[in-house]
Design a protein around this motif. Sequence first.
Motif, PDB file in Angstrom:
ATOM      1  N   HIS A  94     -19.174   1.290 -43.329  1.00 47.39           N
ATOM      2  CA  HIS A  94     -19.155   2.297 -42.792  1.00 47.39           C
ATOM      3  C   HIS A  94     -17.918   2.769 -41.321  1.00 47.39           C
ATOM      4  N   HIS A 153     -10.597   6.705 -41.865  1.00 50.12           N
ATOM      5  CA  HIS A 153     -10.562   8.052 -41.218  1.00 50.12           C
ATOM      6  C   HIS A 153      -9.496   8.278 -39.770  1.00 50.12           C
ATOM      7  N   GLN A 183     -14.976   2.438 -42.605  1.00 48.15           N
ATOM      8  CA  GLN A 183     -14.444   3.243 -42.858  1.00 48.15           C
ATOM      9  C   GLN A 183     -14.476   4.727 -41.874  1.00 48.15           C
TER      10      GLN A 183
END
Length: 442
Positions: free
Chosen positions: A172, A179, A175
């Motif tokens: 996460h 982003h 990620q």
Amino acid sequence: MKLSYCPQFEVSKQIESLNRRRNELNFLLGVFTEEMLYKHPSPSLVTGKEIERCAKSLLKGCKNDFSALDSIIMQDIRANAKKAVVTHDYFFSKKIEKVSGFLSGIFGNGAYSEITTAISPQKLDHQAIHDFFSLMRKRTAGTIDSELIFDEDEFRSEKKRVTKIIEGYRGHAEQFLKHLDIAQKMPDYTLVSSPYDFSFWDFGAKVMAIERDLVPCIRAPGGKFVFLKSLGLSTAIHEAVHLVHEEVSRQCLPAVYCEPESYENLVQGACVEGVALFSENIALEWIRKESESLGVENELELLAAFKNAYLPNKMMRIAACILEIKEAQERAKERMPEHFKTESDKELARITEFYGFGKERYIFPQQTLVETVFMANYFFGSKKISNIACKAKRKFRLNLNSSATKGLLLQALMTGMWASPEAQEKFVIKHFFPKAKQDKII
């Protein structure tokens, strides 16, 4: 770690040499804090003398003219050295007698007043504290104590679930970086659950530890176990940003970077914690958008409350420790140890208007001034980093609806492990964003 945008900021050999000497000074400050925080505190006068010698040598600086960037870094080195002198003068001499003088030397003039004003009813966000604990009580009734989960065989399967959730934070966090278009992949590190009542990033060991209580295991009606993930996720992003901060500084501005043995919370902690707290604001927006895929769609209200209450929850403890130290200094001359903590509790009750402080003893655990400064880094760092970010946003008209622009702003703040917020602001405004503009990134 390969950065999507990796600007290089070159400095003179002279500044590189001065930065190496700065790192030697911070190594000595680190030795001092180790001596103070060791289970049997053993402050060495030799360490004090070496800190004084090294800091005063740096403060002499150089008479040569500096380029614009060199001047900013020299400003930071001098601020670093001044904080070291303040540390020496408070702990190893009688030049600074009052804790307020020490705090001003570390955080800037008026730091003591800022702390005590921050806990007044007019300033402290009591609504945020109330909302968070109300939601926690509502959402976590039936929570199994994390020590039981990790120590008792009866909860083996629950322990595996908590461990798996924490391990999932690695992906996460990566990620989130993708982003923001900062990097596609994070460097290698070890991710574990923390057996302590706090999470942390260990710079030297490259270990991220997430507090187990941030992944509550709740026995719901009917006996089913439910796990909350969002609090640990937000914290994991905070800790991951520490790692990325180091990498960005090392690659882009090595003159304001140091190896683990030369990193020192007393001088660099406000910058580093301020940046990580700022990243949580950006992360909260991302988590909201990705809540279903992250499995936290039912926790967004709790996560927002956790974030809003984070600093207010710390402030009373910081102030209590400072007031206790202040009273100890005042009472030492009177030789009246039986009054110890009496007046500081009364003062805390007066400022906060929570009169339980004057009636209930030892609400907060005792801690050293060094530990209290480490906590205060979050308060001062958050204010200073947010201020720099606001100025950059206004001056360069940054469109923060763009994830890449938010990433660029975060990267600007992560470039350098600064001792001086004033020097950091000059770098961000006068060098980082003009360079990004020149490179057609914005």
